[in-house]
Scaffold this motif. Sequence first.
Motif, PDB file in Angstrom:
ATOM      1  N   ALA A   1       1.488  10.939   7.070  1.00 42.99           N
ATOM      2  CA  ALA A   1       2.165  11.069   8.362  1.00 42.99           C
ATOM      3  C   ALA A   1       3.495  10.315   8.354  1.00 42.99           C
ATOM      4  O   ALA A   1       4.487  10.788   8.925  1.00 42.99           O
ATOM      5  CB  ALA A   1       1.274  10.550   9.480  1.00 42.99           C
ATOM      6  N   ASP A   2       3.528   9.148   7.696  1.00 42.74           N
ATOM      7  CA  ASP A   2       4.778   8.397   7.599  1.00 42.74           C
ATOM      8  C   ASP A   2       5.823   9.175   6.811  1.00 42.74           C
ATOM      9  O   ASP A   2       6.990   9.205   7.168  1.00 42.74           O
ATOM     10  CB  ASP A   2       4.543   7.041   6.925  1.00 42.74           C
TER      11      ASP A   2
ATOM     12  N   ARG B   1       0.841  -1.196   0.000  1.00 41.29           N
ATOM     13  CA  ARG B   1       0.000   0.000   0.000  1.00 41.29           C
ATOM     14  C   ARG B   1       0.879   1.249   0.000  1.00 41.29           C
ATOM     15  O   ARG B   1       2.015   1.207   0.458  1.00 41.29           O
ATOM     16  CB  ARG B   1      -0.935   0.001   1.199  1.00 41.29           C
ATOM     17  N   PRO B   2       0.356   2.365  -0.484  1.00 45.76           N
ATOM     18  CA  PRO B   2       1.123   3.610  -0.426  1.00 45.76           C
ATOM     19  C   PRO B   2       1.297   4.054   1.021  1.00 45.76           C
ATOM     20  O   PRO B   2       0.445   3.787   1.865  1.00 45.76           O
ATOM     21  CB  PRO B   2       0.270   4.616  -1.197  1.00 45.76           C
TER      22      PRO B   2
END
Length: 84
Positions: A51-52, A46-47
């Motif tokens: 926040a990451d 997943r993309p």
Amino acid sequence: MNTTTTTTARHDTWERLELPGRTARTSLLDRIAMRIALALLLWSSRPRAEADRDAVRRAREREARRAELDRVRAWQRIHPHHYR
């Protein structure tokens, strides 16, 4: 040993051994394992969340500031008379 196929001594080929009253399908345990594996594969590809990405950017900026501070301190140890 695979019990759904057998070799014939006459032709040396594989022939399907049909078991009466049994349909050929994947076992429940194998289907559950494949479903879990697919879910993990999709989850891992997943993309990244915004926040990451921000956390990674901030960590890189902190590391760059630490590296710059280390360079300044090293320079001050080599040339102490410039900073007194």
